[in-house]
Motif scaffolding. Structure first.
Motif, PDB file in Angstrom:
ATOM      1  N   UNK A  49       0.882  -1.171   0.000  1.00  0.00           N
ATOM      2  CA  UNK A  49       0.000   0.000   0.000  1.00  0.00           C
ATOM      3  C   UNK A  49       0.912   1.211   0.000  1.00  0.00           C
ATOM      4  N   UNK A  50       0.846   1.996  -1.074  1.00  0.00           N
ATOM      5  CA  UNK A  50       1.773   3.099  -1.203  1.00  0.00           C
ATOM      6  C   UNK A  50       3.190   2.566  -1.269  1.00  0.00           C
ATOM      7  N   UNK A  51       4.123   3.169  -0.534  1.00  0.00           N
ATOM      8  CA  UNK A  51       5.530   2.742  -0.622  1.00  0.00           C
ATOM      9  C   UNK A  51       5.870   1.533   0.240  1.00  0.00           C
ATOM     10  N   UNK A  52       4.954   1.116   1.098  1.00  0.00           N
ATOM     11  CA  UNK A  52       5.280   0.096   2.097  1.00  0.00           C
ATOM     12  C   UNK A  52       4.588  -1.236   1.817  1.00  0.00           C
ATOM     13  N   UNK A  53       5.249  -2.313   2.214  1.00  0.00           N
ATOM     14  CA  UNK A  53       4.657  -3.644   2.098  1.00  0.00           C
ATOM     15  C   UNK A  53       3.525  -3.794   3.107  1.00  0.00           C
ATOM     16  N   UNK A  54       2.475  -4.502   2.720  1.00  0.00           N
ATOM     17  CA  UNK A  54       1.443  -4.897   3.677  1.00  0.00           C
ATOM     18  C   UNK A  54       2.113  -5.845   4.679  1.00  0.00           C
ATOM     19  N   UNK A  55       1.949  -5.621   5.981  1.00  0.00           N
ATOM     20  CA  UNK A  55       2.624  -6.468   6.970  1.00  0.00           C
ATOM     21  C   UNK A  55       2.400  -7.959   6.712  1.00  0.00           C
ATOM     22  N   UNK A  56       3.478  -8.713   6.663  1.00  0.00           N
ATOM     23  CA  UNK A  56       3.417 -10.150   6.481  1.00  0.00           C
ATOM     24  C   UNK A  56       3.374 -10.620   5.053  1.00  0.00           C
ATOM     25  N   UNK A  57       3.214  -9.694   4.091  1.00  0.00           N
ATOM     26  CA  UNK A  57       3.029 -10.119   2.699  1.00  0.00           C
ATOM     27  C   UNK A  57       4.303 -10.703   2.096  1.00  0.00           C
ATOM     28  N   UNK A  58       5.445 -10.105   2.386  1.00  0.00           N
ATOM     29  CA  UNK A  58       6.707 -10.579   1.799  1.00  0.00           C
ATOM     30  C   UNK A  58       7.045 -11.966   2.332  1.00  0.00           C
ATOM     31  N   UNK A  59       6.875 -12.160   3.633  1.00  0.00           N
ATOM     32  CA  UNK A  59       7.134 -13.475   4.219  1.00  0.00           C
ATOM     33  C   UNK A  59       6.157 -14.516   3.667  1.00  0.00           C
ATOM     34  N   UNK A  60       4.910 -14.121   3.438  1.00  0.00           N
ATOM     35  CA  UNK A  60       3.918 -15.051   2.892  1.00  0.00           C
ATOM     36  C   UNK A  60       4.302 -15.500   1.491  1.00  0.00           C
ATOM     37  N   UNK A  61       4.800 -14.581   0.686  1.00  0.00           N
ATOM     38  CA  UNK A  61       5.230 -14.927  -0.672  1.00  0.00           C
ATOM     39  C   UNK A  61       6.361 -15.949  -0.623  1.00  0.00           C
ATOM     40  N   UNK A  62       7.318 -15.731   0.267  1.00  0.00           N
ATOM     41  CA  UNK A  62       8.434 -16.664   0.417  1.00  0.00           C
ATOM     42  C   UNK A  62       7.949 -18.045   0.849  1.00  0.00           C
ATOM     43  N   UNK A  63       7.001 -18.073   1.778  1.00  0.00           N
ATOM     44  CA  UNK A  63       6.485 -19.342   2.269  1.00  0.00           C
ATOM     45  C   UNK A  63       5.706 -20.078   1.187  1.00  0.00           C
ATOM     46  N   UNK A  67       6.565 -23.797  -0.573  1.00  0.00           N
ATOM     47  CA  UNK A  67       5.618 -24.909  -0.675  1.00  0.00           C
ATOM     48  C   UNK A  67       5.401 -25.353  -2.118  1.00  0.00           C
ATOM     49  N   UNK A  68       6.116 -24.709  -3.040  1.00  0.00           N
ATOM     50  CA  UNK A  68       6.024 -25.113  -4.435  1.00  0.00           C
ATOM     51  C   UNK A  68       4.934 -24.432  -5.234  1.00  0.00           C
TER      52      UNK A  68
END
Length: 290
Positions: A49-63, A67-68
């Protein structure tokens, strides 16, 4: 798609809202989410949202990737290119290739190139990135007063939209030019509240030009066809988005499982009475991997 067999249950949960119904929905999602092999993920309101990541979104993408699950990122923001989006994701810590990103500007360029002759004179209301996308597919861009004689008017929301652009587009359209738009989203989420998006600009152009635009961005099928082509080989695909009118409606029309996150544009109350409701409602992208 295994999740779609639970359609009626999920729909009932959406109507019920939070509480016991939400627990049922999350239990069903947990049972099947490991079977997902592809996700189409919106950017604005889901990843950032704007310049900042939604909290937890980057870690969720990695996870999800661990998981494939293969991911493709979509955005109805036509002011950015694939390279722009890729650079921004990299800055947030998301490893991504340009081929995994589909902005509505590149989708618009591909669509216009399929439906208009090479070299067609085109007046563009939009950012420099959008103009580059359209030039790269062989359209001849007309600037300023020369745009009054354009064969095509292409519209994407940008912060520099002004009366002069509207004037040229109006005259071109009333002389017979064809009108294309990168989307119809009225607004997009920002930290201080919603900002006008492409749909707001398109509305002005349509009224003044007395012409209905052919829209290409979400929820139109073309955008989702592009995304699915990038997930070739995936059999169980879901769409994750924050906008009922674009992400969820488009995903449903494309025959995909739809997951609405409440971290961006749409609120839970927006679901009630909607023609096309999501299969699952979650607070954010991170909830998908909890």
């Amino acid at each position: 798609n295994p999740l779609r067999s639970e359609r009626d249950v999920f729909r009932a949960v959406v109507v019920i809202g939070i509480g016991a119904g939400a627990v049922i929905a999350l239990a069903l999602l947990t049972r099947h989410r490991d079977e997902l092999d592809g996700l189409i993920v919106d950017l604005d309101g889901v990843v950032w949202i704007g310049p900042d990541a939604v909290p937890g979104s980057v870690a969720a993408i990695s996870e999800l990737r661990a998981r494939g699950v293969r991911l493709v990122f979509l955005t109805n923001d036509p002011s950015t290119s694939r390279a722009d989006c890729t650079e921004r994701l990299h800055a947030l810590g998301v490893a991504v290739d340009e081929s995994e990103v589909v902005p509505s500007g590149s989708a618009l360029a591909a669509f216009v190139a399929e439906h208009e002759p090479r070299g067609a004179g085109t007046f563009v209301i939009g950012s420099r990135s959008l103009k580059r996308e359209l030039a790269q597919v062989g359209l001849t861009l007309l600037d300023g007063d020369a745009g009054r004689d354009a064969d095509v008017v292409a519209v994407g929301g940008h912060s520099g939209f002004d009366y002069g652009e509207l004037l040229v587009a109006t005259q071109a359209l009333r002389r017979g030019a064809r009108l294309y738009a990168a989307g119809r989203d009225a607004t997009f989420p920002m930290p201080d509240g919603p900002w006008p998006a492409t749909g707001a600009v398109v509305a002005a152009v349509e009224v003044a030009g007395c012409t209905q635009a052919i829209a290409v961005g979400k929820p139109e099928p073309f955008m989702f066809e592009l995304a699915r082509s990038l997930l070739d080989g995936c059999e169980r695909i879901a769409v994750v988005g924050d906008n009922v009118a674009s992400d969820i409606a488009g995903g449903r029309r494309a025959g995909l499982t739809t997951i609405l996150v409440l971290s961006g544009t749409s609120l839970r109350e927006d679901i009630h009475g909607a023609d096309l409701v999501p299969d699952v409602v979650l607070p954010d992208l991170a909830a998908l991997v909890r």
